[in-house]
Design an enzyme around this catalytic site. Structure first.
Site, mmCIF file in Angstrom:
data_model
loop_
_atom_site.group_PDB
_atom_site.id
_atom_site.type_symbol
_atom_site.label_atom_id
_atom_site.label_comp_id
_atom_site.label_asym_id
_atom_site.label_seq_id
_atom_site.Cartn_x
_atom_site.Cartn_y
_atom_site.Cartn_z
ATOM 1 N NE ARG A 103 67.824 25.364 66.448
ATOM 2 C CZ ARG A 103 67.606 26.072 65.343
ATOM 3 N NH1 ARG A 103 67.292 27.352 65.407
ATOM 4 N NH2 ARG A 103 67.661 25.503 64.151
ATOM 5 C CG HIS A 148 71.570 26.273 61.099
ATOM 6 N ND1 HIS A 148 70.782 26.541 62.200
ATOM 7 C CD2 HIS A 148 71.436 27.358 60.305
ATOM 8 C CE1 HIS A 148 70.215 27.716 62.086
ATOM 9 N NE2 HIS A 148 70.601 28.249 60.941
ATOM 10 C CD GLU A 193 65.116 29.404 58.956
ATOM 11 O OE1 GLU A 193 65.750 29.872 57.990
ATOM 12 O OE2 GLU A 193 64.709 30.107 59.887
ATOM 13 C CG ASN A 333 63.644 28.591 62.972
ATOM 14 O OD1 ASN A 333 63.472 28.045 64.057
ATOM 15 N ND2 ASN A 333 64.692 28.362 62.222
ATOM 16 C CE1 TYR A 335 64.543 35.893 63.440
ATOM 17 C CE2 TYR A 335 63.962 33.991 62.091
ATOM 18 C CZ TYR A 335 64.795 34.601 63.021
ATOM 19 O OH TYR A 335 65.866 33.914 63.532
ATOM 20 C CD GLU A 404 66.644 30.414 63.643
ATOM 21 O OE1 GLU A 404 66.371 31.410 62.930
ATOM 22 O OE2 GLU A 404 67.415 29.511 63.294
#
Ligand code: NAG
Length: 510
Positions: A103, A148, A193, A333, A335, A404
């Site tokens: 990606r 992005h 995002e 994505n 985290y 992600e």
């Protein structure tokens, strides 16, 4: 002998019982047939060559050149990993890992230096053709993010994502990209995002363009961005999908917000709605539009504050329909996770108006939660499991691609903490899949170290370390690269695998 085998059976039984628990750490877990693995990067973070061969200034060039020390180490992406000149080595790394796909994102001003389709920059197009063709030579699928975060600065001068004309500007750029690369690119990501683009870029100053127009900018951006995304989706769906047969989707960031205690269940629910469902609800629900609780709270606060209308703009019924269902996958994505509470100590803490005043919550991460060298992200795999479960339940189990997930360190090749993070999060993802979540692919952030926005080069997310002192920007595999390679080779998660070498080989033909 009999005793020995009895003991053996007993141990087996005990371990089987343990493995019924959500997080069984010692079982080798197989991935389902057809599950895909990749890694991820973004143009501004790795390409460098910021003004090479006709590329013009974007909002990250502009911010880092005009306010260098808004970046923690006062650095920028002018050279970064110099992937513009190192694409062959980058593809070699993908082959070493045995990736199914890679990606990466396109730089808008590298392809369209005027921002518009009146001039297509051949050298920029050639770079992406070279990268894509080199990958396809080795059966590595390109997964391309159109946007992005690197908006042309000239469009920012006109208001950027706060100007509704951005819907057409972005759609024109998307159409050009589909035309140039659509014959070979089968996975398109419209936008990466939205929360970071809109909240951090327009409602705060923690990402370019750092407009910091609190309580207004982030909501204007949210509406325009969702419409721009949907327009690109429909262009692809109607004009390009029939001949190219690819898929197109959006990548939403989603951290999870967990109530600190029972009394904050509603508060945490609202944090999740404000932070990420504001972008997911319009696309993935049957009703569409912004989440009701977000609409209500912002409208109420706006009226109280003397605004003539809600600071959160409305969609027309036609726009609601246009956005609904406009994503083939839910790109996620993820985290980390935060705890949420709401009491008097939140009152008066935030600017009025602002996103966090509208929401009215506090969130934090307890000191005792496990963390790496850098403190972000804290290691909370159960939050990933809960988030995936909520997405499955709230949106009728959409097909998902984890676009992600990754861990930051201060550098060095022995990254056992990254290995531990990745294993725990992948394990949590498999738990959600066991319970029915339709997850098709998983992407590590990142293939290599890169310019980590406001943190510059002070933190490292790469499976490969990049030596920023060397002119070639030499890439060296970390221990985690060997762990990931073995996981992809065996299509299973093995907690006990330890590499016995730090020398990479290439075994093409997976
Ligand atoms: C609010 O809740 C937090 C977290 O539980 C607590 O530390 C704080 O003392 C509370 N404040 C008030 C004013 O109740």
């Amino acid at each position: 002998m009999i005793l020995k085998s009895l003991v053996g059976i007993l141990i087996l039984l005990i371990s089987l019982c343990e493995c019924k628990k959500a997080h069984c750490r010692h079982k080798v877990r197989k991935f389902p047939e057809g599950f895909l693995f990749g890694t991820s990067t973004a143009a501004y973070q790795v390409e460098g060559a910021w003004d090479a061969d006709g590329k013009t200034e974007n909002i990250w060039d502009h911010l880092t050149h005009n306010n260098p020390c808004m970046i923690m180490d006062c650095t920028n992406g002018d050279v970064a990993g110099d992937s513009y000149h190192n694409y062959k080595r980058d593809v070699e790394m993908m082959r070493e890992l045995g990736l199914d796909y890679y990606r990466f994102s396109l730089s808008w001003t590298r392809i369209l230096p005027t921002s518009f389709p009146d001039h297509i920059n051949e050298a920029g197009v050639q770079y992406y053709n070279n990268l894509i063709d080199e990958m396809l030579k080795y059966n590595i699928e390109p997964m391309v993010t159109l946007y992005h975060w690197d908006l042309p600065q000239r469009l920012q001068d006109l208001g950027g994502w706060a100007n509704p004309n951005v819907i057409e500007w972005y759609a024109d750029y998307a159409r050009v990209a589909f035309g140039l690369f659509g014959d070979r690119v089968k996975y398109w990501i419209t936008i990466n995002e939205p929360r970071e683009i809109c909240y951090q870029g327009y409602g705060a100053d923690t990402k370019a363009p750092a407009v910091n127009f609190k309580g207004v900018g982030e909501y204007l951006c949210a509406k325009n961005l969702l419409l721009a995304h949907a327009k690109a989706y429909h262009i692809y769906d109607e004009e390009f999908r029939p001949k190219y047969k690819g898929s197109i989707f959006i990548s939403l960031s989603g951290q999870f917000y967990e109530p600190e205690s029972e009394e904050y269940v509603q508060a945490a629910y609202e944090s999740n709605q404000f932070e990420w469902a504001i972008y997911a609800h319009p696309i993935f629900t049957e009703t569409g539009g912004f989440p009701p609780v977000v609409k209500d709270k912002v409208a109420h606060k706006s009226a109280e504050q003397g605004f003539f209308r809600s600071r959160l703009p409305e969609f027309t019924p036609e726009e609601v329909e246009y956005i609904k269902g406009s994503s083939d996958f839910y790109g996620l994505n993820h985290y980390t996770t935060y705890l949420v509470y709401r009491n008097e100590s939140a009152v008066g803490r935030y600017d009025v108006p602002s996103f966090y005043d509208d929401l009215g919550n506090e969130h934090y991460q307890p000191d005792e939660w496990e963390q790496g060298a850098n403190g972000f992200p804290k290691v909370v795999p159960w939050g990933f499991y809960k988030l995936l479960t909520q997405i499955r339940n709230d949106y009728n189990n959409p097909p998902m691609i984890i676009t992600e997930n990754g861990f930051s360190s201060f550098g060095g090749l022995n990254d056992d903490d990254r290995i531990s993070y990745l294993r725990q999060y992948i394990d949590a993802m498999l738990d959600a899949m066991d319970e029915g979540s339709d997850i098709r692919a998983y992407t590590v952030w990142s293939l290599m170290d890169n310019f980590e926005w406001m943190r510059g080069y002070s933190v490292r997310f790469g499976l490969y370390e990049v030596d920023y002192e060397s002119p070639e920007r030499t890439r060296t595999p970390r221990k985690s690269a060997f762990m990931y390679k073995e996981m992809l080779r065996t299509r299973s998660l093995d907690w006990h695998y330890e590499t016995d070498t730090m020398t990479m080989t290439i075994d093409d033909g997976h």
